[in-house]
Scaffold this active site. Structure first.
Site, PDB file in Angstrom:
ATOM      1  N   ARG A 437      34.946  24.076  81.801  1.00 30.40           N
ATOM      2  CA  ARG A 437      34.122  23.242  80.913  1.00 30.40           C
ATOM      3  C   ARG A 437      33.965  21.887  81.588  1.00 30.40           C
ATOM      4  O   ARG A 437      34.946  21.206  81.879  1.00 30.40           O
ATOM      5  CB  ARG A 437      34.797  23.094  79.547  1.00 30.40           C
ATOM      6  N   GLU A 445      23.432  22.700  72.806  1.00 29.98           N
ATOM      7  CA  GLU A 445      23.968  24.037  72.586  1.00 29.98           C
ATOM      8  C   GLU A 445      22.879  25.109  72.688  1.00 29.98           C
ATOM      9  O   GLU A 445      21.716  24.860  72.352  1.00 29.98           O
ATOM     10  CB  GLU A 445      24.637  24.122  71.206  1.00 29.98           C
ATOM     11  N   ARG A 498      40.141  26.614  78.658  1.00 25.17           N
ATOM     12  CA  ARG A 498      39.151  26.358  79.700  1.00 25.17           C
ATOM     13  C   ARG A 498      39.579  25.160  80.534  1.00 25.17           C
ATOM     14  O   ARG A 498      40.101  24.170  80.004  1.00 25.17           O
ATOM     15  CB  ARG A 498      37.779  26.079  79.088  1.00 25.17           C
TER      16      ARG A 498
END
Length: 622
Positions: A437, A445, A498
């Site tokens: 990330r 998004e 992540r």
């Protein structure tokens, strides 16, 4: 004589014509097959309990496919016209699948879903069709037929089926019971034609080590000692545990426990079931479990190192087995994900993996940060190898407490997949994770909005439009197969396991910063911040905004910044306090817009903001 020669010549030409005709037919047939082979098809269909519904689309064409020409259409209750449709978008790479699920499907489905959509709201009497440019390419069910042909089942396309079909044929599919999700998220083509199974075949017994070498789908019988209470690591209605014998270990897993009994450490069991793999983990899907004895001694715990787990061959040899390893816990996430905490675990040489601590297995508050631990755990896998402690006594503070290691640093790896504008997957895991990330920035998004309020229809469409643009733009900076440097800071991972990192190309280009500079991302800093990076990103976002680039373009302005979109879409509201790095003041979450974008720092609480020297904005009395 001449007549004979003429007849012979005619005969030869006749043979040549036949050969040519046959060759032409073969070429046409091959061309037709290749044309079909160049198309996507539906590889899995799930119609389970409640909202457990999903469709998987597979690309086996040999090349990446742009999805813009494709859509799914739902024909409900035998209607001749579609009741709903969902246009697809993005790029689907060769060998990969696109998973579309219901937004309220179980966590097990959501973990592998790429998008959620109301199109996946079918019952067993509804046809679902994959279309390209308005033409039917593939189908599950028959348009106009409202019989319950696929109720409460999972269908997986047979491996020997390599092309789509406009007409649904159940013989092209393998049928599994309700709430079978274990095959979702990947698909394989190629193989022999399926054969009819023998009636009531006698299943062979194998050691666990032998069973681990067998192909998925084979039904077997194994025996072993249960190494973790099933209720300790099962999530919701699921059933999960591990068994081990002298030859190996294996996970037992069901998405719905049903009649399978709860198991406890020390139970000696006989398991009948089908072999499967999920995210790299070899599993057994049990159809029956018999408890043959109780309170058996645990298998010997093997001492290994975190370095061993970096070697896939060594790690695989321990999968499913009890081990003990020493490492350092630098930080613990604030909240669980999918019923458990993902905790980075590292040795002095920065070899790392994840501790996957399930909520039911132990009390996380009794595990403290910034300490070395001796951990007893089961070696598991979720794309990468991870460790599952099973009870409180499995995590012991180590006698020796040397200086803590730091995950901060630069790691070389290769891009495997572009997920969206600020997330990628890498081929070689770093610190035990293959998901990255991007830090210091945030892109719009791409997932379908959850808040379907009609007043937000334009906002939802605008968000996805800019999200798709960011996904396209990042692919002008990096591509699958590119070597990159993953630059990790003091906080290596988020709550989802992540990596939090900057991604640097081999020619030194900072992809995170470029996305902000080009106007496809907004700067986004959550305390603690990288003081060196902060001014670079804030200058970049100010310049992009002043120039009206990308999301700042007045003719097509991003209507809600990504963090604001998430807050409104989840309907949880704004939760973080926002500081102004110039004035050193902070405002309450709902007043975030009062702070210029190039000056924003986000804090979890007033206490955290004040620990960094920020004071609350003074409110003038009216």
């Amino acid at each position: 004589m001449r007549k004979h020669v003429r007849s012979k010549v005619v005969f030869i030409w006749f043979i040549v014509a036949l050969i040519f005709l046959h060759f032409t037919m073969v070429l046409n047939e091959t061309a037709a097959k290749n044309k079909q082979r160049d198309e996507l098809f539906i590889s899995e269909y799930i119609e389970g309990s409640s909202f457990n519904k999903a469709i998987e689309i597979y690309n086996g064409t040999g090349a990446s496919v742009n999805l813009d020409k494709y859509q799914l259409a739902l024909y409900s209750n035998g209607k001749p016209e579609p009741s709903q449709s969902e246009r697809l978008s993005g790029i689907l790479h060769d060998g990969e699948v696109l998973v579309i699920s219901h937004s309220q499907a179980s966590n097990a489905i959501q973990q592998v879903a790429d998008i959620t959509s109301n199109i996946v709201n079918f019952n067993g009497n509804d046809a679902i069709v994959l279309e390209k440019d308005g033409q039917v390419m593939d189908a599950v069910g028959t348009i106009g037929d409202d019989s319950d042909f696929t109720k409460d089942i999972t269908l997986v396309r047979n491996a020997n089926i390599m092309v789509p079909s406009q007409n649904f044929e159940i013989t092209e599919w393998t049928t599994y019971g309700k709430d079978t999700f274990i095959y979702l998220g990947s698909h394989t083509i190629g193989g022999e034609e399926p054969t009819d199974p023998e009636p009531n075949p006698k299943l062979e017994s194998y050691s666990i080590g032998e069973a681990r070498q067998l192909s998925d789908g084979k039904e077997v019988v194994v025996e072993g000692i249960v190494t973790v209470n099933s209720e300790a690591i099962s999530n919701g209605n699921q059933f999960s545990t591990y068994i081990q014998d002298e030859t190996g270990g294996m996970n037992l897993f069901l998405f719905a426990q049903g009649e399978i009994p709860e198991l406890e450490k020390g139970d000696y069991v006989k398991v009948t079931g089908k072999l499967a793999s999920y995210k790299g983990l070899k599993k057994m899907v049990p159809t029956s479990i018999d408890i043959l004895a109780k309170d058996k001694s645990m298998p010997e715990v093997q001492q290994i190192t975190l370095k061993d787990l970096q070697n896939k061959e060594i790690a695989e040899s321990y999968e499913g087995e009890l081990i003990r390893v020493n490492g350092f816990i630098a930080s613990i996430p604030d909240s669980p994900v999918g019923g458990g905490y993902n905790i980075p675990f590292m040795d002095k040489d920065y070899h790392s993996t994840l501790l996957r601590i399930m909520e039911n297995s132990l009390t996380i508050t009794r595990v403290k940060e910034k300490q070395w631990y001796d951990v007893t755990a089961i070696v598991s896998q979720y794309d990468d190898y991870q460790l599952i402690p099973t009870e409180q006594e499995d995590i012991q503070v180590a006698e020796e407490q040397p200086e803590p290691p730091s995950a901060a640093g630069e790691y070389k790896t290769t891009v495997n997949k572009i997920t969206d504008g600020d997330t990628i997957r890498i081929s070689d895991p770093v610190l035990g994770s293959d998901r990255v990330r991007f830090v210091n920035m945030d892109t719009p998004e791409t997932y379908p909005a959850k808040n379907k309020d009609l007043n937000r229809e334009e906002i939802n469409g605008n968000q996805k439009l800019h999200g798709d643009a960011a996904t396209d733009h990042i692919q002008t900076l990096i591509q699958p197969g590119d070597e990159v440097i993953i630059k990790v800071g003091d906080q290596p991972m988020d709550d989802y396991g992540r990596l939090l990192a900057e991604v640097i190309t081999t020619d030194g280009k900072n992809v995170n910063l470029e996305m902000v500079r080009d106007g496809y991302a907004v700067s986004y800093f959550i305390a603690p911040i990288d003081e060196e990076a902060y001014p670079k990103y804030q200058q970049a976002v100010k310049e992009a905004k002043d120039k009206g680039l990308g999301i700042w373009n007045a003719d097509n302005l991003l209507m809600e910044l990504p963090f604001a979109f998430r807050a409104n879409d989840d309907q949880k509201g704004f939760l973080r306090y926002v500081g102004n790095s110039d004035t050193k003041e902070y405002v309450i979450p709902d007043n975030w817009a009062e702070v210029p974008v190039e000056k924003r720092v986000f804090f979890s609480s007033p206490k955290e903001a004040e620990s960094y020297g920020y004071t609350p904005v003074c409110v003038q009395d009216e």
